[in-house]
Design an enzyme around this catalytic site. Structure first.
Site, PDB file in Angstrom:
ATOM      1  N   GLY A  15       0.807  -1.211   0.000  1.00 40.54           N
ATOM      2  CA  GLY A  15       0.000   0.000   0.000  1.00 40.54           C
ATOM      3  C   GLY A  15       0.840   1.261   0.000  1.00 40.54           C
ATOM      4  CB  VAL A  17       1.127   3.792   4.801  1.00 36.95           C
ATOM      5  CG1 VAL A  17       1.969   3.836   6.071  1.00 36.95           C
ATOM      6  CG2 VAL A  17       0.169   4.987   4.776  1.00 36.95           C
ATOM      7  NE  ARG A  42      -5.805  -6.516  -4.375  1.00 37.29           N
ATOM      8  CZ  ARG A  42      -6.459  -6.227  -3.269  1.00 37.29           C
ATOM      9  NH1 ARG A  42      -7.196  -7.157  -2.681  1.00 37.29           N
ATOM     10  NH2 ARG A  42      -6.415  -5.017  -2.741  1.00 37.29           N
ATOM     11  CB  SER A  43      -0.156  -8.250  -2.981  1.00 33.57           C
ATOM     12  OG  SER A  43      -1.018  -7.204  -3.344  1.00 33.57           O
ATOM     13  NE  ARG A 102      -5.210   5.958  14.807  1.00 36.72           N
ATOM     14  CZ  ARG A 102      -5.533   6.370  13.598  1.00 36.72           C
ATOM     15  NH1 ARG A 102      -6.691   6.992  13.401  1.00 36.72           N
ATOM     16  NH2 ARG A 102      -4.721   6.177  12.588  1.00 36.72           N
ATOM     17  CB  CYS A 132      -2.006  11.477   9.219  1.00 34.85           C
ATOM     18  SG  CYS A 132      -3.613  11.648   8.424  1.00 34.85           S
ATOM     19  CG  HIS A 256      -2.422  16.140   6.885  1.00 36.43           C
ATOM     20  ND1 HIS A 256      -2.806  16.050   5.565  1.00 36.43           N
ATOM     21  CD2 HIS A 256      -2.971  15.068   7.520  1.00 36.43           C
ATOM     22  CE1 HIS A 256      -3.551  14.956   5.410  1.00 36.43           C
ATOM     23  NE2 HIS A 256      -3.664  14.346   6.565  1.00 36.43           N
ATOM     24  CG  ASN A 329      -0.469  13.230   4.621  1.00 34.90           C
ATOM     25  OD1 ASN A 329       0.129  14.103   4.009  1.00 34.90           O
ATOM     26  ND2 ASN A 329      -1.278  12.377   4.025  1.00 34.90           N
TER      27      ASN A 329
END
Length: 353
Positions: A15, A17, A42-43, A102, A132, A256, A329
Site C-alpha cells: 500500500g 504507507v 492477490r499481492s 486507538r 495523521c 498536512h 502525513n
C-alpha cells in the site's frame, strides 16, 4: 532475546504507507533481523525492494506471523481489527496504524517523542499509532506542554488529498488536469460541472478548499475532528483537555498543515517557545516571516520532522500561542511514527532499553 535482532513483519507492504515504510526500513538504522512482507493474497508472490534485497510478499494468514516479534499494520481498520489480535496471539507485538484500537483503554497510543514509555504497557499485545492530523501537531504541543502546561487547543487543519488514500491523490490530479488553462473558479458552481468525479471528497478539490474530512458524527462534527480531540487527550495524558478542531481538505498532494491556538497554565513567550522547540526531538523551527520563512507543504513533503513557524503570542492572552505546523502525513503522520514505535519495542526486546 537479548543480543539477537528481532524479526519484523510489515502487513500491508504494497500500500501507499507500506511503500514509504519499506523506504524507511532501508534508510533508518537497521535494528531488525528477518523482515517479512505480508499483504492480501492477490499481492502474494510480488517482490519488493527493502534493505537492498528483493523480498517476496506472502499472503496474510495465521502462519505468516510464525516467528515474528513485531508486526506493523498499515491496512484498513477492519483488517487490523481482525488480524492484529491474531498476530499478538502468535507472540508478536502488533503496532497498528489504523484507527481500530486507538481509543481502546487497553491499547497505548504512542508518539515516541512524547510518551515512548507508554509502549511498555500493552495488555493486548497491541500498540496504536495516532491519526495523521493529530501527529502533525502533537510533537510540538507535547514539548510545549512539558514547560507551560497545556490547557486548551483550537486547531484548524489543512489536510492533503493523500489523507484520503490513493483515490484522493488520483482525484486531485485528474481534477487539476481538467481545470488547467481554464477560467474555472470564477462563477458559482462552475467547477462542479467540469471536474466530474469527486472521488472521496464531497466537493471539487482543485481550485477549492473543502471544510470536511472524515465521516459525519453527532452534532455535525466529523470523525477527523473528534480524532484530534480524543487522541490528543490520550497521548498527553490529559483526559479533560479542551480541544476543538475544524478539518479542511486542501488541494495539496501530501503533507498536512494545522493552524493551532494553544493556551497554557503558565505565561508564555515566543523566545521561550523557540528555545523549547529547537531542542525538541523531531521538530524543526522555521520562523522568520520577514524573510518569508515559514513551513509550507511544498517544502516539508518527503521530510521526517514536524515543522513549525508563525509562532506568536496571542495579542489578548499572555498564556496563549499561535502556531502553524506542517508534517508529511505519509511519513511522520503514518509510516515513520509506526516505525519509531516498532524501534522502541525492538530496543526493549533486545534488552537495550
Amino acid at each position: 532475546m537479548t543480543g539477537k535482532k528481532p524479526t519484523l513483519a510489515v502487513v500491508g507492504a504494497t500500500g501507499a504507507v507500506g511503500t514509504v515504510m519499506l523506504d524507511l526500513l532501508s534508510t533508518r538504522e537497521d535494528v531488525w533481523g528477518e523482515i517479512r512482507l505480508i499483504a492480501s493474497p492477490r499481492s502474494a508472490g510480488r517482490k519488493l525492494a527493502c534493505r537492498g534485497e528483493q523480498l517476496e510478499v506472502v499472503a496474510l494468514s495465521e502462519e505468516a506471523f510464525e516467528g515474528i516479534d513485531v508486526a506493523m499494520f498499515d491496512v484498513p481498520d477492519e483488517v487490523s481489527a481482525q488480524w492484529a489480535p491474531i498476530a499478538a496471539a502468535k507472540g508478536a507485538v502488533a503496532v497498528d496504524n489504523s484507527g481500530a484500537f486507538r481509543m481502546d483503554p487497553q491499547v497505548p497510543l504512542v508518539v515516541p517523542e512524547v510518551n515512548a514509555s507508554a509502549a511498555r504497557n500493552r495488555p493486548k499485545g497491541i500498540i496504536a499509532n495516532p491519526n495523521c492530523t493529530t501527529l502533525s501537531m502533537i510533537v510540538v504541543l507535547g514539548a510545549l506542554h512539558q514547560r507551560y502546561g497545556l490547557a486548551s487547543v483550537v486547531a484548524a487543519s489543512y489536510q492533503a488529498a493523500s489523507g484520503a488514500g490513493q483515490p484522493g491523490i488520483d482525484t486531485l490530479r485528474a481534477q487539476m488536469e481538467k481545470v488547467s488553462g481554464t477560467n474555472l473558479g470564477t462563477h458559482p458552481g462552475d467547477l462542479r460541472g467540469v471536474v466530474g468525479d469527486l472521488g472521496p471528497f464531497p466537493a471539487p478539490l482543485a481550485l477549492n478548499v473543502v471544510p470536511w474530512a472524515g465521516s459525519l458524527k453527532e452534532d455535525g462534527w466529523s470523525s477527523e475532528e473528534l480524532k484530534i480531540r480524543n487522541e490528543s487527550r490520550k497521548i498527553l495524558g490529559l483526559p479533560n483537555l479542551r480541544v476543538s478542531a475544524t478539518c479542511v481538505r486542501v488541494p495539496v498532494v501530501t503533507t498536512h498543515s494545522v493552524s493551532v491556538h494553544a493556551s497554557f497554565e503558565d505565561e508564555v513567550t515566543v523566545a521561550g517557545a523557540h528555545e523549547i522547540l529547537r531542542a525538541a526531538p523531531g521538530v524543526v523551527v522555521l520562523d522568520d516571516p520577514a524573510a518569508g520563512e515559514f513551513p509550507t507543504p511544498a517544502d516539508v513533503v518527503g521530510t521526517d520532522p514536524t515543522w513549525v513557524g508563525r509562532i506568536r503570542r496571542t495579542l489578548d492572552d499572555p498564556k496563549s500561542l499561535e502556531l502553524f505546523v506542517c508534517g508529511d502525513n505519509l511519513r511522520k503522520g503514518a509510516a515513520l511514527n509506526t516505525a519509531q514505535i516498532a524501534e522502541v519495542v525492538a530496543a526493549e526486546l533486545s534488552g537495550k532499553s
